[in-house]
Design a protein around this motif. Structure first.
Motif, short mmCIF file in Angstrom:
data_model
loop_
_atom_site.label_atom_id
_atom_site.label_comp_id
_atom_site.label_asym_id
_atom_site.label_seq_id
_atom_site.Cartn_x
_atom_site.Cartn_y
_atom_site.Cartn_z
N ILE A 178 -10.86 -14.71 21.93
CA ILE A 178 -10.64 -15.86 21.06
C ILE A 178 -9.18 -15.92 20.62
O ILE A 178 -8.56 -17.00 20.62
CB ILE A 178 -11.59 -15.83 19.84
CG1 ILE A 178 -13.03 -16.07 20.30
CG2 ILE A 178 -11.18 -16.84 18.77
CD1 ILE A 178 -14.08 -15.78 19.25
N ASP A 179 -8.62 -14.78 20.27
CA ASP A 179 -7.21 -14.73 19.87
C ASP A 179 -6.30 -15.19 21.01
O ASP A 179 -5.34 -15.94 20.78
CB ASP A 179 -6.82 -13.32 19.44
CG ASP A 179 -7.48 -12.89 18.14
OD1 ASP A 179 -7.99 -13.77 17.41
OD2 ASP A 179 -7.50 -11.67 17.86
N ASP A 214 -6.67 -18.94 21.27
CA ASP A 214 -5.93 -19.58 20.16
C ASP A 214 -4.44 -19.60 20.44
O ASP A 214 -3.77 -20.61 20.20
CB ASP A 214 -6.20 -18.85 18.84
CG ASP A 214 -7.56 -19.15 18.26
OD1 ASP A 214 -8.20 -20.13 18.70
OD2 ASP A 214 -7.99 -18.39 17.37
N TYR A 215 -3.91 -18.50 20.96
CA TYR A 215 -2.48 -18.43 21.27
C TYR A 215 -2.14 -19.43 22.38
O TYR A 215 -1.11 -20.12 22.31
CB TYR A 215 -2.07 -17.02 21.68
CG TYR A 215 -0.61 -16.93 22.02
CD1 TYR A 215 0.35 -16.97 21.01
CD2 TYR A 215 -0.19 -16.84 23.34
CE1 TYR A 215 1.71 -16.91 21.31
CE2 TYR A 215 1.16 -16.79 23.65
CZ TYR A 215 2.11 -16.83 22.64
OH TYR A 215 3.44 -16.78 22.94
N TYR A 243 -2.12 -22.88 20.86
CA TYR A 243 -0.91 -22.99 20.03
C TYR A 243 0.32 -23.24 20.90
O TYR A 243 1.12 -24.13 20.63
CB TYR A 243 -0.75 -21.72 19.19
CG TYR A 243 0.59 -21.60 18.52
CD1 TYR A 243 0.88 -22.31 17.36
CD2 TYR A 243 1.58 -20.79 19.07
CE1 TYR A 243 2.12 -22.21 16.74
CE2 TYR A 243 2.82 -20.66 18.46
CZ TYR A 243 3.09 -21.38 17.31
OH TYR A 243 4.32 -21.28 16.70
#
Length: 77
Positions: A62-63, A66-67, A70
């Protein structure tokens, strides 16, 4: 007071709801029937550790996602 069969049905459902497979459920239920609380707690602790590993692995995914989002949003602005 709940009957023994009621308690076993509740235990079965709780293990199933926790995502335990049939083999794990049978093992835990046998440990309860044999009054092996220490071994049962050890099995449940191992399973919890396994589930937490999955959560942490998915959190990393998930991280990363997200990155990526972004970064893409930043490039498209």
């Amino acid at each position: 007071m709940a009957e023994a069969s009621d308690r076993m049905q509740i235990l079965y459902q709780n293990l199933k709801d926790a995502g335990c497979g049939q083999q794990m459920i049978q093992k835990c239920m046998a440990l309860v029937q044999d009054n092996k609380k220490k071994e049962l707690m050890l099995e449940l602790s191992r399973y919890k550790k396994y589930l937490l590993t999955l959560v942490h692995d998915h959190q990393k995914e998930i991280d990363c996602l997200d990155y990526l989002v972004y970064t893409l949003n930043k490039q498209l602005v």
